[in-house]
Design a protein around this motif. Structure first.
Motif, PDB file in Angstrom:
ATOM      1  N   ARG A  11      15.458  12.515 -20.598  1.00 18.06           N
ATOM      2  CA  ARG A  11      14.653  12.281 -19.225  1.00 18.06           C
ATOM      3  C   ARG A  11      13.094  12.250 -19.431  1.00 18.06           C
ATOM      4  O   ARG A  11      12.496  13.108 -20.108  1.00 18.06           O
ATOM      5  CB  ARG A  11      14.963  12.667 -17.881  1.00 18.06           C
ATOM      6  N   ARG A  12      12.117  11.735 -18.633  1.00 22.29           N
ATOM      7  CA  ARG A  12      10.668  11.970 -18.466  1.00 22.29           C
ATOM      8  C   ARG A  12      10.436  13.168 -17.718  1.00 22.29           C
ATOM      9  O   ARG A  12      11.241  13.675 -17.024  1.00 22.29           O
ATOM     10  CB  ARG A  12      10.158  10.747 -17.746  1.00 22.29           C
ATOM     11  N   SER A  13       9.319  13.917 -18.344  1.00 22.45           N
ATOM     12  CA  SER A  13       8.919  15.026 -17.502  1.00 22.45           C
ATOM     13  C   SER A  13       8.534  14.767 -16.110  1.00 22.45           C
ATOM     14  O   SER A  13       8.180  15.753 -15.337  1.00 22.45           O
ATOM     15  CB  SER A  13       8.139  15.962 -18.382  1.00 22.45           C
ATOM     16  N   SER A  14       7.838  13.841 -16.009  1.00 24.67           N
ATOM     17  CA  SER A  14       7.048  13.176 -14.486  1.00 24.67           C
ATOM     18  C   SER A  14       8.272  13.006 -13.502  1.00 24.67           C
ATOM     19  O   SER A  14       9.311  12.447 -13.856  1.00 24.67           O
ATOM     20  CB  SER A  14       6.203  12.400 -14.896  1.00 24.67           C
ATOM     21  N   GLU A  15       7.989  13.286 -12.483  1.00 27.68           N
ATOM     22  CA  GLU A  15       8.721  13.161 -11.142  1.00 27.68           C
ATOM     23  C   GLU A  15       7.913  12.408  -9.940  1.00 27.68           C
ATOM     24  O   GLU A  15       6.770  12.686  -9.974  1.00 27.68           O
ATOM     25  CB  GLU A  15       9.363  14.323 -10.557  1.00 27.68           C
ATOM     26  N   ASN A  16       8.690  11.773  -9.307  1.00 31.41           N
ATOM     27  CA  ASN A  16       8.028  11.122  -8.050  1.00 31.41           C
ATOM     28  C   ASN A  16       7.965  12.020  -7.046  1.00 31.41           C
ATOM     29  O   ASN A  16       8.539  13.101  -7.037  1.00 31.41           O
ATOM     30  CB  ASN A  16       8.544   9.749  -7.702  1.00 31.41           C
ATOM     31  N   ARG A  17       7.685  11.658  -5.716  1.00 33.60           N
ATOM     32  CA  ARG A  17       7.599  12.505  -4.416  1.00 33.60           C
ATOM     33  C   ARG A  17       8.915  12.962  -4.182  1.00 33.60           C
ATOM     34  O   ARG A  17       9.147  14.159  -3.586  1.00 33.60           O
ATOM     35  CB  ARG A  17       6.832  11.596  -3.430  1.00 33.60           C
ATOM     36  N   ASP A  18       9.896  12.279  -4.602  1.00 36.30           N
ATOM     37  CA  ASP A  18      11.218  12.631  -4.210  1.00 36.30           C
ATOM     38  C   ASP A  18      11.914  13.490  -5.251  1.00 36.30           C
ATOM     39  O   ASP A  18      13.396  13.593  -5.124  1.00 36.30           O
ATOM     40  CB  ASP A  18      12.224  11.355  -3.857  1.00 36.30           C
ATOM     41  N   ARG A  19      11.147  14.054  -6.335  1.00 40.18           N
ATOM     42  CA  ARG A  19      11.565  14.509  -7.528  1.00 40.18           C
ATOM     43  C   ARG A  19      12.523  13.923  -8.427  1.00 40.18           C
ATOM     44  O   ARG A  19      13.446  14.430  -9.262  1.00 40.18           O
ATOM     45  CB  ARG A  19      12.292  16.031  -6.915  1.00 40.18           C
ATOM     46  N   LYS A  20      12.702  12.223  -8.011  1.00 41.06           N
ATOM     47  CA  LYS A  20      13.575  11.584  -9.162  1.00 41.06           C
ATOM     48  C   LYS A  20      12.602  11.395 -10.223  1.00 41.06           C
ATOM     49  O   LYS A  20      11.534  11.303 -10.402  1.00 41.06           O
ATOM     50  CB  LYS A  20      13.943  10.172  -8.410  1.00 41.06           C
ATOM     51  N   THR A  21      13.309  11.269 -11.519  1.00 42.09           N
ATOM     52  CA  THR A  21      12.614  10.946 -12.894  1.00 42.09           C
ATOM     53  C   THR A  21      13.590   9.712 -13.313  1.00 42.09           C
ATOM     54  O   THR A  21      14.306   9.096 -12.621  1.00 42.09           O
ATOM     55  CB  THR A  21      12.715  11.928 -13.556  1.00 42.09           C
ATOM     56  N   SER A  22      13.021   9.482 -14.555  1.00 42.49           N
ATOM     57  CA  SER A  22      13.923   8.155 -15.108  1.00 42.49           C
ATOM     58  C   SER A  22      14.098   8.652 -16.666  1.00 42.49           C
ATOM     59  O   SER A  22      13.623   9.816 -17.038  1.00 42.49           O
ATOM     60  CB  SER A  22      13.300   7.205 -14.960  1.00 42.49           C
ATOM     61  N   LEU A  23      14.755   7.722 -17.293  1.00 40.83           N
ATOM     62  CA  LEU A  23      14.853   8.137 -18.753  1.00 40.83           C
ATOM     63  C   LEU A  23      13.744   7.834 -19.597  1.00 40.83           C
ATOM     64  O   LEU A  23      12.920   6.996 -19.243  1.00 40.83           O
ATOM     65  CB  LEU A  23      16.106   7.036 -19.342  1.00 40.83           C
ATOM     66  N   LYS A  25      12.007   7.101 -23.591  1.00 37.08           N
ATOM     67  CA  LYS A  25      12.343   6.011 -24.495  1.00 37.08           C
ATOM     68  C   LYS A  25      13.429   6.271 -25.291  1.00 37.08           C
ATOM     69  O   LYS A  25      14.468   5.661 -25.684  1.00 37.08           O
ATOM     70  CB  LYS A  25      10.981   5.701 -25.679  1.00 37.08           C
ATOM     71  N   ASP A  26      13.750   7.689 -25.811  1.00 40.94           N
ATOM     72  CA  ASP A  26      14.977   8.186 -26.428  1.00 40.94           C
ATOM     73  C   ASP A  26      15.980   7.987 -25.734  1.00 40.94           C
ATOM     74  O   ASP A  26      17.121   7.585 -26.006  1.00 40.94           O
ATOM     75  CB  ASP A  26      14.846   9.489 -26.962  1.00 40.94           C
ATOM     76  N   GLY A  27      15.944   8.255 -24.347  1.00 39.84           N
ATOM     77  CA  GLY A  27      16.953   8.376 -23.454  1.00 39.84           C
ATOM     78  C   GLY A  27      17.568   6.985 -23.142  1.00 39.84           C
ATOM     79  O   GLY A  27      18.970   6.565 -23.580  1.00 39.84           O
ATOM     80  N   ARG A  28      16.699   5.847 -23.157  1.00 41.18           N
ATOM     81  CA  ARG A  28      17.108   4.316 -23.173  1.00 41.18           C
ATOM     82  C   ARG A  28      17.989   4.119 -24.404  1.00 41.18           C
ATOM     83  O   ARG A  28      18.834   3.331 -24.457  1.00 41.18           O
ATOM     84  CB  ARG A  28      15.900   3.648 -22.737  1.00 41.18           C
ATOM     85  N   LYS A  29      17.368   4.696 -25.590  1.00 44.12           N
ATOM     86  CA  LYS A  29      18.171   4.324 -26.837  1.00 44.12           C
ATOM     87  C   LYS A  29      19.548   4.891 -26.885  1.00 44.12           C
ATOM     88  O   LYS A  29      20.321   4.364 -27.506  1.00 44.12           O
ATOM     89  CB  LYS A  29      17.270   4.734 -27.988  1.00 44.12           C
ATOM     90  N   ARG A  30      19.884   6.033 -26.170  1.00 41.70           N
ATOM     91  CA  ARG A  30      20.988   6.616 -26.212  1.00 41.70           C
ATOM     92  C   ARG A  30      22.108   5.996 -25.205  1.00 41.70           C
ATOM     93  O   ARG A  30      23.095   6.676 -25.170  1.00 41.70           O
ATOM     94  CB  ARG A  30      20.816   8.045 -25.924  1.00 41.70           C
ATOM     95  N   ILE A  31      21.524   5.103 -24.726  1.00 47.18           N
ATOM     96  CA  ILE A  31      22.804   4.450 -23.551  1.00 47.18           C
ATOM     97  C   ILE A  31      23.884   3.965 -24.193  1.00 47.18           C
ATOM     98  O   ILE A  31      23.803   3.219 -25.341  1.00 47.18           O
ATOM     99  CB  ILE A  31      22.248   3.394 -22.590  1.00 47.18           C
ATOM    100  N   SER A  32      25.143   4.348 -23.832  1.00 46.89           N
ATOM    101  CA  SER A  32      26.386   3.605 -24.425  1.00 46.89           C
ATOM    102  C   SER A  32      26.643   2.614 -23.335  1.00 46.89           C
ATOM    103  O   SER A  32      27.264   2.588 -22.298  1.00 46.89           O
ATOM    104  CB  SER A  32      27.461   4.593 -24.531  1.00 46.89           C
ATOM    105  N   TRP A  33      26.433   1.374 -24.121  1.00 39.00           N
ATOM    106  CA  TRP A  33      26.636   0.046 -23.096  1.00 39.00           C
ATOM    107  C   TRP A  33      27.961  -0.317 -22.890  1.00 39.00           C
ATOM    108  O   TRP A  33      28.863  -0.483 -23.975  1.00 39.00           O
ATOM    109  CB  TRP A  33      25.957  -1.091 -23.768  1.00 39.00           C
ATOM    110  N   ILE A  34      28.252  -0.627 -21.566  1.00 37.49           N
ATOM    111  CA  ILE A  34      30.045  -1.122 -21.540  1.00 37.49           C
ATOM    112  C   ILE A  34      29.566  -2.837 -21.305  1.00 37.49           C
ATOM    113  O   ILE A  34      30.567  -3.264 -21.869  1.00 37.49           O
ATOM    114  CB  ILE A  34      30.437  -0.535 -20.080  1.00 37.49           C
ATOM    115  N   HIS A  35      28.622  -3.173 -20.572  1.00 38.27           N
ATOM    116  CA  HIS A  35      28.607  -4.460 -20.363  1.00 38.27           C
ATOM    117  C   HIS A  35      26.947  -4.460 -20.563  1.00 38.27           C
ATOM    118  O   HIS A  35      26.150  -4.697 -19.807  1.00 38.27           O
ATOM    119  CB  HIS A  35      28.579  -5.087 -18.909  1.00 38.27           C
ATOM    120  N   LYS A  36      26.794  -4.865 -21.855  1.00 38.56           N
ATOM    121  CA  LYS A  36      25.349  -5.280 -22.290  1.00 38.56           C
ATOM    122  C   LYS A  36      25.396  -6.698 -22.641  1.00 38.56           C
ATOM    123  O   LYS A  36      26.134  -7.422 -23.243  1.00 38.56           O
ATOM    124  CB  LYS A  36      24.845  -4.560 -23.562  1.00 38.56           C
ATOM    125  N   ASP A  37      24.256  -7.266 -21.877  1.00 36.83           N
ATOM    126  CA  ASP A  37      24.116  -8.904 -22.067  1.00 36.83           C
ATOM    127  C   ASP A  37      25.406  -9.766 -21.715  1.00 36.83           C
ATOM    128  O   ASP A  37      25.496 -10.914 -22.221  1.00 36.83           O
ATOM    129  CB  ASP A  37      23.669  -9.256 -23.395  1.00 36.83           C
TER     130      ASP A  37
END
Length: 67
Positions: A11-23, A25-37
């Motif tokens: 995950r990214r080290s930065s957070e928004n005001r609600d303390r939420k963050t996102s994946l 670049k490496d995290g997005r590459k590690r997603i195991s897709w169930i329904h991709k495309d």
């Protein structure tokens, strides 16, 4: 739709005001897709007539499908 175990390295080290963050670049590459495309199945609450998706109706349908 995919799954990933979120960890500090994924995950990214930065957070928004609600303390939420996102994946990161490496995290997005590690997603195991169930329904991709591929289209996802329709959502009961969007497609069904009003009242059809009440908690009891959904529970009864799942019970009938498992038998």
């Amino acid at each position: 739709m995919g799954v990933i175990r979120v960890s500090e390295e994924n995950r990214r080290s930065s957070e928004n005001r609600d303390r939420k963050t996102s994946l990161n670049k490496d995290g997005r590459k590690r997603i195991s897709w169930i329904h991709k495309d591929r289209p996802l199945p329709p959502q009961c609450s969007v497609e069904a007539p009003r009242g059809h998706c009440s908690e009891n109706n959904v529970r009864q349908k799942r019970s009938a499908e498992s038998q």
